[in-house]
Design an enzyme around this catalytic site. Structure first.
Site, mmCIF file in Angstrom:
data_model
loop_
_atom_site.group_PDB
_atom_site.id
_atom_site.type_symbol
_atom_site.label_atom_id
_atom_site.label_comp_id
_atom_site.label_asym_id
_atom_site.label_seq_id
_atom_site.Cartn_x
_atom_site.Cartn_y
_atom_site.Cartn_z
ATOM 1 N N PRO A 142 0.822 -1.216 0.000
ATOM 2 C CA PRO A 142 0.000 0.000 0.000
ATOM 3 C C PRO A 142 0.854 1.264 0.000
ATOM 4 C CG PRO A 142 0.067 -0.896 2.205
ATOM 5 C CD PRO A 142 1.003 -1.750 1.367
ATOM 6 N N CYS A 143 0.169 2.401 -0.107
ATOM 7 C CA CYS A 143 0.800 3.721 -0.075
ATOM 8 C C CYS A 143 1.669 3.863 1.164
ATOM 9 C CB CYS A 143 -0.297 4.780 -0.055
ATOM 10 S SG CYS A 143 0.295 6.459 0.029
ATOM 11 N N PRO A 144 2.852 4.419 1.141
ATOM 12 C CA PRO A 144 3.481 5.081 -0.016
ATOM 13 C C PRO A 144 4.474 4.185 -0.755
ATOM 14 C CG PRO A 144 4.761 5.560 1.944
ATOM 15 C CD PRO A 144 3.703 4.555 2.347
ATOM 16 N N MET A 145 4.441 2.871 -0.460
ATOM 17 C CA MET A 145 5.489 1.980 -0.942
ATOM 18 C C MET A 145 5.615 1.888 -2.471
ATOM 19 S SD MET A 145 6.887 1.518 1.760
ATOM 20 C CE MET A 145 8.201 0.476 1.187
#
Lengths: 181, 79
Positions: B16-19
């Site tokens: 998920p964000c921010p990966m």
């Protein structure tokens, strides 16, 4: 002096400075809060900005400084008030609580388990990524002093400094993006 | 189906964000300028995040494919 003709004044006057300062592609962020949810948001924005090629500087002040304590480090020689503050404030980022729905620890535990289930990065991972991406951390010296924190109890981080408000203003003045969290 | 020839496939499924953009920024340097990375992601936010990242970092999203089990994003390294 009064006899100086007007045109002479014009000649000696300094050239007008260009309006405003050239902005850098940079994010200056104040991390004032010491809440788990707010620090998560700050770290996600910081790492995201760094990934987009922005320079990122995070200024930790007030309650935010408690989030930078290292739970494994112990310091001696504190006075009574500093010891009390040290005891009352969270010892590091993994001891932070939610700003809402903490519910005696139940809400915070639920969020942490949800984050694990959804594979969301933890604060530990976000600090690692921030370090890799060159995010700078600057800590307010005055808050450290006020809370009775010593430099020796702060996390090991490759790019950490202890600064005052002028450093923040010098940085934020040149930044295209500024946030207060 | 896209007929873009990718120099590298980057599997970011489940992150998920921010990966997704973080990994993307770390991997873009591993291909030559002009080469394309094919990104696989399950994060719907990536649909708007990758074009935003590309614009800011001086790169380019050539194409996006949805409808499968995951989203495919083709990113060209321009800088």
């Amino acid at each position: 002096m009064n006899a100086e003709p007007a045109h002479k004044l014009e000649e000696t006057a300094p050239a007008p400075k260009p309006a405003g300062v050239a902005l850098e592609n940079k994010l200056s962020m104040v991390v004032f809060s010491g809440d788990l949810d707010k620090l998560l948001a700050a770290m996600i924005i910081a790492t995201g900005a760094a990934a987009m090629g922005m320079k990122v500087v995070m200024f930790f002040t007030f309650w935010g400084t408690a989030a930078l304590r290292d739970a494994k480090k112990k310091v001696d020689g504190k006075d009574f008030m500093s010891k009390m503050f040290g005891w009352m404030l969270p010892k590091g980022r993994n001891a932070l609580k939610l700003s809402q729905m903490h519910m005696g620890g139940m809400g915070t535990a639920m969020l942490k388990s949800l984050m694990k289930k959804k594979n969301a990065p933890t604060l530990d991972q976000l600090f690692d990524i921030a370090a890799q991406l060159g995010v700078e951390i600057k800590v307010c010296e005055m808050s450290m002093d006020l809370m009775g924190f010593k430099h020796e109890e702060i996390i090991d981080y490759p790019n950490i400094d202890y600064v005052g408000v002028a450093t923040f203003l010098a940085n934020s003045g040149k930044s295209s993006n500024q946030l207060f969290i | 189906m896209s007929d873009i020839n990718a120099a590298k496939v980057l599997d970011l499924k489940g992150l998920p964000c921010p990966m997704p953009v973080v990994k993307m920024s770390q991997e873009i340097g591993s291909v030559n300028v002009g080469d394309v990375i094919e990104v696989h992601t399950t994060d719907p936010g990536s649909l708007s995040d990758f074009p935003a990242w590309a614009e800011t970092s001086g790169n380019e999203v050539l194409d996006t494919e949805q409808g499968g089990e995951f989203i495919k994003i083709f990113v060209k390294r321009n800088s």
